[in-house]
Design an enzyme around this catalytic site. Structure first.
Site, mmCIF file in Angstrom:
data_model
loop_
_atom_site.group_PDB
_atom_site.id
_atom_site.type_symbol
_atom_site.label_atom_id
_atom_site.label_comp_id
_atom_site.label_asym_id
_atom_site.label_seq_id
_atom_site.Cartn_x
_atom_site.Cartn_y
_atom_site.Cartn_z
ATOM 1 C CE1 TYR A 2 3.260 -0.208 0.720
ATOM 2 C CE2 TYR A 2 3.137 2.159 1.118
ATOM 3 C CZ TYR A 2 3.043 1.077 0.258
ATOM 4 O OH TYR A 2 2.741 1.277 -1.078
ATOM 5 C CG ASP B 97 -1.906 0.977 -3.877
ATOM 6 O OD1 ASP B 97 -1.090 0.165 -4.360
ATOM 7 O OD2 ASP B 97 -1.629 1.739 -2.947
ATOM 8 C CG HIS C 45 -0.565 -1.142 -9.078
ATOM 9 N ND1 HIS C 45 -1.389 -1.962 -8.318
ATOM 10 C CD2 HIS C 45 -0.326 -0.039 -8.309
ATOM 11 C CE1 HIS C 45 -1.634 -1.376 -7.146
ATOM 12 N NE2 HIS C 45 -1.008 -0.210 -7.122
#
Length: 306
Positions: free
Chosen positions: A216, A112, A272
């Site tokens: 982000y 990730d 994931h």
């Protein structure tokens, strides 16, 4: 280097792990170590901590000296207001590994957001990163313009919005984070409620969600930084979950744009959360990949024939 004495009940289930804290001036990094052998650094993503590697650590510690930090702002590390571009986060890891642990070279794995951090670290210190593995993430600025898959990764834009996600999720961290664990795995129970509770322990701390969202918000900066980076020369292993976005194949495709020697594919039965869903497959892939490097070293030193 300072050892941390307090363990949570969930952390005690990871065998032979030692907790440490590195004071780096602008940030304090918590990390765990286990085992002995060639150094192997494991970098987690969002909304997780070093704890995502617990099953992998148990299997790898017999052959490797494993180092698993909590990234800046996450887990039990401190939460600075700034510094969430991946070059800065990678430098945190570099300072821990090279200064606190005095390591000159190591294997490196990122899952990730830990993937772009690992990539940035490999770009900055190519002679130190012997081999690199990236799990279920693409690299911002890899030559494509759609890191978020035309909105399929809806949370990217939401998290990048200033202040709004903090306001809407404060006090409801369990509702919000549990949604990701239920929906991003191969099955809704890919990560158990008890393990989600360990993640919530840290993500409920003051400033933790904001720090996570800052990863982000730095995406545009990361993309610009990476567009200027030379192609990686060390061997790279790229793995995606077969039940994840793009059936896992986009990970290999992305890494081939930024590195010269890439192999990999998909991990069957995983979404994931690969380190928790299919740790045995992952450990097997890691050992085969890193063993190639160890054999190469033996050949160079004349200790084994080709």
């Amino acid at each position: 280097m300072r050892r941390r004495s307090g363990w949570t009940a969930r952390e005690r289930q990871v065998a032979d792990v030692t907790h440490h804290e590195a004071e780096l001036g602008d940030v304090r990094i918590h990390y765990v170590t286990a085992g002995s052998g060639p150094p192997l650094v494991l970098l987690h993503g969002w909304p997780q901590t070093w704890y995502t590697w617990r099953y992998v650590i148990d299997d790898l510690a017999g052959q490797y000296f494993v180092i698993a930090p909590d990234l800046r702002g996450l887990g039990d590390s401190s939460r600075p207001v700034s510094g969430y571009d991946k070059r800065t986060v990678a430098d945190d890891v570099w300072r821990v590994v090279s200064r606190d642990l005095e390591l000159r070279s190591f294997y490196l794995v990122g899952h990730d957001w830990g993937g772009p951090v690992a990539y940035a670290l490999a770009v900055a210190h190519p002679d130190a990163v012997t081999r690199l593995a990236i799990l279920d993430v693409t690299i911002p600025g890899d030559g494509t313009t759609n890191f978020s898959q035309s909105g399929k990764r809806w949370h990217h834009g939401f998290h990048a919005t200033r202040d709004l996600p903090e306001a809407l999720t404060a006090g409801r961290e369990d509702v919000y984070l549990e949604w990701f664990f239920r929906n991003f795995g191969a099955t809704p129970t890919a990560v158990s409620p008890d393990d989600v509770a360990e993640y919530l322990r840290t993500y409920r701390m003051p400033g933790a969600l904001r720090a996570g969202f800052e990863y982000y918000r730095a995406l545009e900066r990361d993309s610009l930084d990476n567009r200027k980076s030379p192609k990686l020369q060390m061997p790279v292993l790229a793995l995606g979950g077969a039940c994840s976005w793009g059936r896992g194949l986009e990970v290999v495709e992305s890494l081939r744009r930024v590195a010269r020697d890439v192999r990999g594919g998909v991990v069957e039965g995983a979404g994931h959360w690969i380190p928790e869903e299919q740790p045995e497959q992952l450990v097997k892939a890691f050992k085969a990949f890193f063993r190639e490097s160890q054999r190469e070293q033996l050949v160079k030193t004349g200790r084994v024939s080709c």
